[in-house]
Motif scaffolding. Structure first.
Motif, PDB file in Angstrom:
ATOM      1  N   LEU A 189       1.083  -1.314   0.070  1.00  0.00           N
ATOM      2  CA  LEU A 189      -0.025   0.298   0.067  1.00  0.00           C
ATOM      3  C   LEU A 189       0.986   1.260   0.104  1.00  0.00           C
ATOM      4  O   LEU A 189       1.960   1.139   0.626  1.00  0.00           O
ATOM      5  CB  LEU A 189      -0.818   0.035   1.348  1.00  0.00           C
ATOM      6  CG  LEU A 189      -1.776  -1.123   1.354  1.00  0.00           C
ATOM      7  CD1 LEU A 189      -2.710  -1.252   2.852  1.00  0.00           C
ATOM      8  CD2 LEU A 189      -2.792  -1.036   0.038  1.00  0.00           C
ATOM      9  N   ASP A 196      -2.420  -5.891  -3.197  1.00  0.00           N
ATOM     10  CA  ASP A 196      -3.201  -4.886  -2.410  1.00  0.00           C
ATOM     11  C   ASP A 196      -4.876  -5.218  -2.590  1.00  0.00           C
ATOM     12  O   ASP A 196      -5.485  -4.596  -1.794  1.00  0.00           O
ATOM     13  CB  ASP A 196      -3.059  -3.302  -2.895  1.00  0.00           C
ATOM     14  CG  ASP A 196      -3.425  -3.275  -4.389  1.00  0.00           C
ATOM     15  OD1 ASP A 196      -3.640  -4.125  -5.219  1.00  0.00           O
ATOM     16  OD2 ASP A 196      -3.809  -2.031  -4.856  1.00  0.00           O
ATOM     17  N   ILE A 206      -6.924   4.581   1.042  1.00  0.00           N
ATOM     18  CA  ILE A 206      -7.515   3.442   1.268  1.00  0.00           C
ATOM     19  C   ILE A 206      -8.817   3.728   1.612  1.00  0.00           C
ATOM     20  O   ILE A 206      -9.829   2.911   1.266  1.00  0.00           O
ATOM     21  CB  ILE A 206      -6.655   2.725   2.141  1.00  0.00           C
ATOM     22  CG1 ILE A 206      -5.456   2.337   1.666  1.00  0.00           C
ATOM     23  CG2 ILE A 206      -7.343   1.455   2.579  1.00  0.00           C
ATOM     24  CD1 ILE A 206      -5.400   1.515   0.644  1.00  0.00           C
ATOM     25  N   TRP A 207      -9.187   4.784   2.599  1.00  0.00           N
ATOM     26  CA  TRP A 207     -10.221   4.847   3.107  1.00  0.00           C
ATOM     27  C   TRP A 207     -11.048   6.128   2.522  1.00  0.00           C
ATOM     28  O   TRP A 207     -11.810   6.919   3.282  1.00  0.00           O
ATOM     29  CB  TRP A 207      -9.795   5.229   4.826  1.00  0.00           C
ATOM     30  CG  TRP A 207      -9.125   4.482   5.304  1.00  0.00           C
ATOM     31  CD1 TRP A 207      -7.808   4.093   5.450  1.00  0.00           C
ATOM     32  CD2 TRP A 207      -9.764   3.305   6.117  1.00  0.00           C
ATOM     33  NE1 TRP A 207      -7.513   3.256   6.404  1.00  0.00           N
ATOM     34  CE2 TRP A 207      -8.823   2.341   6.783  1.00  0.00           C
ATOM     35  CE3 TRP A 207     -11.189   2.882   6.299  1.00  0.00           C
ATOM     36  CZ2 TRP A 207      -9.078   1.279   7.363  1.00  0.00           C
ATOM     37  CZ3 TRP A 207     -11.237   1.518   7.173  1.00  0.00           C
ATOM     38  CH2 TRP A 207     -10.113   1.115   7.640  1.00  0.00           C
ATOM     39  N   ARG A 250      -7.628  -7.264   0.589  1.00  0.00           N
ATOM     40  CA  ARG A 250      -8.782  -6.779   1.501  1.00  0.00           C
ATOM     41  C   ARG A 250     -10.067  -7.532   0.868  1.00  0.00           C
ATOM     42  O   ARG A 250     -10.899  -8.002   1.857  1.00  0.00           O
ATOM     43  CB  ARG A 250      -8.647  -5.353   1.706  1.00  0.00           C
ATOM     44  CG  ARG A 250      -9.839  -5.100   2.641  1.00  0.00           C
ATOM     45  CD  ARG A 250      -9.879  -3.620   2.925  1.00  0.00           C
ATOM     46  NE  ARG A 250      -8.798  -3.217   3.599  1.00  0.00           N
ATOM     47  CZ  ARG A 250      -8.945  -2.272   4.539  1.00  0.00           C
ATOM     48  NH1 ARG A 250     -10.179  -1.316   4.484  1.00  0.00           N
ATOM     49  NH2 ARG A 250      -7.763  -1.621   5.120  1.00  0.00           N
TER      50      ARG A 250
END
Length: 385
Positions: free
Chosen positions: A13, A60, A230-231, A63
């Motif tokens: 990441l 990546d 990411i968020w 998730r």
């Protein structure tokens, strides 16, 4: 010792890779051969940057594989969520495939030194197994000892499986810890460590001129909005902050490469929405920033003396938000506190109350005097035999 082979390893990441790049460049400039072991897409970025690249561990996209198994993790907050990541994901899921890959890579490439970031738990295990010294690299304030102890407990079976005595903190702090956190934001537990090398976390250079695209912005004050890489999936939160601030200040919004600015439709004058803009291009001319609280973003803004409104979404962001607010360099709003009125009020305080800017500039000064990557590399080289 020049001409050594140094292997950097990290989770795949940007927030884990980017803090290591200055050190890797400094190692290369010092005459060492530098390799990066990570998953896709970081291996591609490492290769493009001129480093030897090795595939190690999940990509990546991992998730998407594990998230359905843990539907509760998004409801966790603070250290409860961080402990989930360090134990269930970093130690129980990611460590196994990455350790197998690293063992193969390191046995064949034979690095003289390994440098890993703190969420990458396979490197201490495999380095110890092969008798190679290693360096731990932080990406913000020192992680709480209780969290690392939990990670050590979760990782212990993997050490035992290789005939090694499990260390109490997942193998951290055995040789040297690289500390990128300015003192004002630091965890007091840093005083308990024996071998620490401070390292400036981000660039402090400032361009001579404001970017041309900023010159025509209509308002006197400028605010930056980002939710990181990411968020940044909650487009409604972006829209809420835009609704709160548009028309009051210039608002520069970066939404991430995977998101399309067209989704937000036409904007009023003074609102700029892009997928990505290098932060150092415009942060020196911002008066405040609204951020998710990732360490790279927080330290990047404070390196230019920009006070922060932190809206933590996950991982270490609650911890960073608390440290920023406690220091007086900004404010925070937790999930159930976020509203148009609350965001507008908080940003107004950041812009109107001088103490926030003063504290942010104090931290900026701390960052500026921290050692460069080249200086830090001199300390790291003492571990190479």
């Amino acid at each position: 010792m020049s001409g050594a082979r140094i292997l950097f390893t990290c989770r795949p990441l940007s927030g884990h890779f980017d803090p290591m790049v200055p050190l890797a460049e400094a190692a290369r400039d010092a005459g060492h051969t530098v390799g990066f072991a990570s998953g896709t897409p970081i291996t591609g970025r490492a290769h493009d940057a001129g480093f030897v690249a090795f595939e190690a561990g999940p990509p990546d996209t991992f998730r998407a594989d594990w998230a359905p198994r843990f539907p509760h993790f998004t409801s966790l907050v603070g250290n409860a969520q961080r402990e989930f990541f360090f134990t269930e994901i970093f130690a129980n899921l990611e460590l196994i495939p990455r350790a197998a890959d690293l063992e193969s890579i390191m046995s064949q490439w034979r690095p003289h030194l390994v440098i890993h970031e703190m969420a990458e738990l396979a490197a201490p295990l495999i380095s110890t197994s092969l008798g190679i010294p290693y360096v731990d690299v932080g990406y913000g304030a020192l992680i709480d000892r209780a969290l690392l102890k939990a990670a050590g407990t979760a990782a212990a079976p993997h050490w035992q499986a290789r005939g090694l005595k499990p260390p109490p903190l997942a193998g951290m702090f055995r040789h040297l810890y690289i500390d990128p956190c300015p003192p004002t934001l630091q965890n007091p537990e840093i005083a308990d460590l024996n071998a620490v090398q401070q390292l400036r976390p981000t660039t402090v250079e400032q361009a001579d001129h404001r970017p041309s695209w900023m010159i025509a912005l209509p308002h006197d004050q400028t605010v930056y909005l980002t939710l990181g890489t990411i968020w940044n999936t909650d487009l409604a939160l972006f829209q809420l902050v835009i609704d709160a601030l548009a028309g009051h200040v210039n608002l520069i919004v970066t939404i991430g490469r995977q998101n399309d600015p067209e989704l937000f439709g036409p904007q009023s004058t003074g609102v700029v929405i892009r997928s990505y803009i290098p932060q150092d291009e415009f942060l020196p001319w911002c008066d405040a920033a609204v951020v998710h609280g990732g360490s790279g973003t927080v330290l990047g803004a404070l390196a230019h003396g920009v006070p922060l409104l932190v809206l933590p979404q996950g991982a270490d962001q609650w911890n960073n938000a608390e440290r920023v607010a406690t220091a007086g360099a900004g404010l925070r709003l937790l999930r159930d506190e976020v509203s148009i009125d609350a965001v507008r009020h908080a940003v107004t305080l950041l812009l109107d109350v001088p103490s926030y800017r003063r504290t942010a500039r104090t931290i900026e000064g701390e960052i500026r005097v921290m050692p460069s990557a080249a200086e830090g590399m001199k300390r790291i080289e003492t571990l190479i035999t």
